[in-house]
Motif scaffolding. Sequence first.
Motif, PDB file in Angstrom:
ATOM      1  N   LEU A   1      62.468  -5.617  67.990  1.00  0.00           N
ATOM      2  CA  LEU A   1      63.120  -6.349  66.919  1.00  0.00           C
ATOM      3  C   LEU A   1      64.029  -5.434  66.107  1.00  0.00           C
ATOM      4  O   LEU A   1      65.144  -5.810  65.736  1.00  0.00           O
ATOM      5  CB  LEU A   1      62.069  -6.992  66.012  1.00  0.00           C
ATOM      6  CG  LEU A   1      62.566  -7.981  64.967  1.00  0.00           C
ATOM      7  CD1 LEU A   1      63.375  -9.091  65.619  1.00  0.00           C
ATOM      8  CD2 LEU A   1      61.401  -8.575  64.203  1.00  0.00           C
ATOM      9  N   LEU A   2      63.573  -4.205  65.847  1.00  0.00           N
ATOM     10  CA  LEU A   2      64.400  -3.247  65.131  1.00  0.00           C
ATOM     11  C   LEU A   2      65.640  -2.900  65.946  1.00  0.00           C
ATOM     12  O   LEU A   2      66.742  -2.785  65.406  1.00  0.00           O
ATOM     13  CB  LEU A   2      63.585  -1.985  64.836  1.00  0.00           C
ATOM     14  CG  LEU A   2      62.440  -2.161  63.829  1.00  0.00           C
ATOM     15  CD1 LEU A   2      61.565  -0.929  63.812  1.00  0.00           C
ATOM     16  CD2 LEU A   2      62.983  -2.433  62.446  1.00  0.00           C
ATOM     17  N   SER A   3      65.468  -2.729  67.255  1.00  0.00           N
ATOM     18  CA  SER A   3      66.613  -2.418  68.118  1.00  0.00           C
ATOM     19  C   SER A   3      67.634  -3.547  68.094  1.00  0.00           C
ATOM     20  O   SER A   3      68.844  -3.320  68.050  1.00  0.00           O
ATOM     21  CB  SER A   3      66.137  -2.171  69.551  1.00  0.00           C
ATOM     22  OG  SER A   3      65.259  -1.071  69.612  1.00  0.00           O
ATOM     23  N   LEU A   4      67.156  -4.805  68.114  1.00  0.00           N
ATOM     24  CA  LEU A   4      68.058  -5.961  68.052  1.00  0.00           C
ATOM     25  C   LEU A   4      68.835  -5.983  66.740  1.00  0.00           C
ATOM     26  O   LEU A   4      70.029  -6.293  66.708  1.00  0.00           O
ATOM     27  CB  LEU A   4      67.262  -7.254  68.203  1.00  0.00           C
ATOM     28  CG  LEU A   4      66.822  -7.624  69.625  1.00  0.00           C
ATOM     29  CD1 LEU A   4      65.814  -8.765  69.572  1.00  0.00           C
ATOM     30  CD2 LEU A   4      68.015  -8.013  70.469  1.00  0.00           C
ATOM     31  N   SER A   5      68.146  -5.652  65.642  1.00  0.00           N
ATOM     32  CA  SER A   5      68.802  -5.661  64.333  1.00  0.00           C
ATOM     33  C   SER A   5      69.894  -4.601  64.268  1.00  0.00           C
ATOM     34  O   SER A   5      70.981  -4.840  63.734  1.00  0.00           O
ATOM     35  CB  SER A   5      67.774  -5.413  63.226  1.00  0.00           C
ATOM     36  OG  SER A   5      66.821  -6.432  63.216  1.00  0.00           O
TER      37      SER A   5
ATOM     38  N   VAL B   1      72.211   1.104  72.420  1.00  0.00           N
ATOM     39  CA  VAL B   1      70.929   1.281  71.742  1.00  0.00           C
ATOM     40  C   VAL B   1      69.855   1.299  72.826  1.00  0.00           C
ATOM     41  O   VAL B   1      69.742   0.366  73.605  1.00  0.00           O
ATOM     42  CB  VAL B   1      70.642   0.141  70.742  1.00  0.00           C
ATOM     43  CG1 VAL B   1      69.302   0.361  70.044  1.00  0.00           C
ATOM     44  CG2 VAL B   1      71.754   0.069  69.697  1.00  0.00           C
ATOM     45  N   ALA B   2      69.063   2.369  72.893  1.00  0.00           N
ATOM     46  CA  ALA B   2      68.077   2.500  73.969  1.00  0.00           C
ATOM     47  C   ALA B   2      66.808   3.178  73.465  1.00  0.00           C
ATOM     48  O   ALA B   2      66.821   3.877  72.437  1.00  0.00           O
ATOM     49  CB  ALA B   2      68.670   3.311  75.125  1.00  0.00           C
ATOM     50  N   ARG B   3      65.701   2.948  74.174  1.00  0.00           N
ATOM     51  CA  ARG B   3      64.450   3.633  73.867  1.00  0.00           C
ATOM     52  C   ARG B   3      64.605   5.116  74.170  1.00  0.00           C
ATOM     53  O   ARG B   3      65.122   5.502  75.212  1.00  0.00           O
ATOM     54  CB  ARG B   3      63.312   3.059  74.715  1.00  0.00           C
ATOM     55  CG  ARG B   3      62.826   1.713  74.286  1.00  0.00           C
ATOM     56  CD  ARG B   3      61.957   1.794  73.042  1.00  0.00           C
ATOM     57  NE  ARG B   3      60.710   2.478  73.286  1.00  0.00           N
ATOM     58  CZ  ARG B   3      59.621   1.911  73.756  1.00  0.00           C
ATOM     59  NH1 ARG B   3      59.640   0.624  74.032  1.00  0.00           N
ATOM     60  NH2 ARG B   3      58.516   2.591  73.944  1.00  0.00           N
TER      61      ARG B   3
ATOM     62  N   LEU C   1      66.988  -0.957  58.272  1.00  0.00           N
ATOM     63  CA  LEU C   1      65.607  -0.612  58.602  1.00  0.00           C
ATOM     64  C   LEU C   1      64.672  -0.812  57.413  1.00  0.00           C
ATOM     65  O   LEU C   1      63.490  -1.123  57.587  1.00  0.00           O
ATOM     66  CB  LEU C   1      65.533   0.835  59.075  1.00  0.00           C
ATOM     67  CG  LEU C   1      66.302   1.149  60.362  1.00  0.00           C
ATOM     68  CD1 LEU C   1      66.194   2.625  60.703  1.00  0.00           C
ATOM     69  CD2 LEU C   1      65.792   0.317  61.516  1.00  0.00           C
ATOM     70  N   HIS C   2      65.205  -0.638  56.212  1.00  0.00           N
ATOM     71  CA  HIS C   2      64.390  -0.806  55.007  1.00  0.00           C
ATOM     72  C   HIS C   2      63.760  -2.192  54.928  1.00  0.00           C
ATOM     73  O   HIS C   2      62.676  -2.375  54.377  1.00  0.00           O
ATOM     74  CB  HIS C   2      65.246  -0.575  53.759  1.00  0.00           C
ATOM     75  CG  HIS C   2      64.896   0.682  53.038  1.00  0.00           C
ATOM     76  ND1 HIS C   2      63.631   0.938  52.546  1.00  0.00           N
ATOM     77  CD2 HIS C   2      65.644   1.767  52.743  1.00  0.00           C
ATOM     78  CE1 HIS C   2      63.631   2.121  51.960  1.00  0.00           C
ATOM     79  NE2 HIS C   2      64.840   2.643  52.074  1.00  0.00           N
TER      80      HIS C   2
ATOM     81  N   CYS D   1      61.842 -15.473  67.623  1.00  0.00           N
ATOM     82  CA  CYS D   1      60.686 -15.598  68.525  1.00  0.00           C
ATOM     83  C   CYS D   1      59.760 -14.394  68.382  1.00  0.00           C
ATOM     84  O   CYS D   1      58.532 -14.541  68.315  1.00  0.00           O
ATOM     85  CB  CYS D   1      61.156 -15.735  69.968  1.00  0.00           C
ATOM     86  SG  CYS D   1      61.836 -17.359  70.356  1.00  0.00           S
ATOM     87  N   LEU D   2      60.341 -13.195  68.333  1.00  0.00           N
ATOM     88  CA  LEU D   2      59.522 -11.995  68.170  1.00  0.00           C
ATOM     89  C   LEU D   2      58.813 -11.996  66.814  1.00  0.00           C
ATOM     90  O   LEU D   2      57.638 -11.640  66.707  1.00  0.00           O
ATOM     91  CB  LEU D   2      60.390 -10.743  68.302  1.00  0.00           C
ATOM     92  CG  LEU D   2      60.871 -10.403  69.712  1.00  0.00           C
ATOM     93  CD1 LEU D   2      61.907  -9.287  69.662  1.00  0.00           C
ATOM     94  CD2 LEU D   2      59.702  -9.998  70.594  1.00  0.00           C
TER      95      LEU D   2
END
Length: 384
Positions: free
Chosen positions: A38-42, A55-57, A86-87, A202-203
């Motif tokens: 979800l953070l990656s999507l944001s 954006v990748a792991r 992120l905050h 959904c997440l």
Amino acid sequence: MIDIILFGDRHRDNTQAPTGSVFLIEFNHLKDEDTLKLLSLSIHHLLREYPNHLVARFSHTSIAILLPNHTEQLASGLAPRICATLHNYFTQSPDDTAFNIGIVCFTYMETVSEILSQAEEALHQARHIHQRCWFILEKGLHYPESHGWHNWSKHLALCIREQQIEFELTPFYGVKRQLIFNNLCAFTDGICGNTLGDEQLCLLAEKSSLELPFLRLKLSAAHNLLHTIEGSLSITTHAKVIASPFKLNQLLITLYQYPTNIRQRLIFEIRESEVTRLLDKIKLGCFALHALGCKLCINRAGRQVEGMQYLSELSVDYLKLDQHMLINIEGESRQLKALESIRLMLQGTSTQLLAQHIKSQAHWEQLQLVGIEGAPFNLNSALD
């Protein structure tokens, strides 16, 4: 508290070399993979104005962002925006750091290992800095009443209760340009005005144990729409709803109240990763949905072909192939061999193969030759 270290370009004298930036973001105490998604999507949504970003792991608690053609000045300006985003997902305390950011600017003359080594060094130094970032104090971007999963859960629950979720349709068309079905996609405003799309919602619903009420709201919208439009509707569904006897019973009671011609036009769409993880628990639920006339679609399919034994145990109506499966399907490529394996598994079934994403008309024509039977609306826009 957020800690940021920015390393400048180590090849400043070479003004001809193009530059880029790497952000390494580490989340302390992060154990939930869905949170990281979800953070990656944001962050991906935040960077939509940078078309070439990636954006990748990077590790189990960190993500990496690559921004080509991105100067040190642009990187230092983007850092506060990423931190502000992120905050909204973490509850902060005065003496603890929820995340650290290491940033390095590089030239294309450097090797990948050199760039990542610099970024990791910047991240290591960020872990040891104990001072608040300037933008929290001066720009007012710290929301003590808004961030944290508890507040996001309350926000989503309020949106569901007050029916503040909006919907849009994404049509999928077949080879002969006939409508196969529409995806019913939900979206709403987030806590700080950002838009949360269907996948993010959904997440968030799954993490907040709001899967069933969120699905009921989608079903209500679908029921109303199906009285006014032709064709079927596909609804993204959590496998947990079908796997839980109690939630499944509630879902079936809701569906049983709908007319047969409405149920027969409903498609429940589940992520492949959830299907493989909960296969034994969802078999009965999938059978019950089919018994009521509903259909089943598996999306993001084909990421692990060896894990697709569910095709022999479930009656699947549509298989949406992951876009990575369809990038290179020429010659003896791994993707083409995997696609051929999937087609062998589907022999003797009525399952339709769909593409999650199409790049161009030429790409679509190529996919048709290997058995892909449908694609989203943007393909038809390209064909027009």
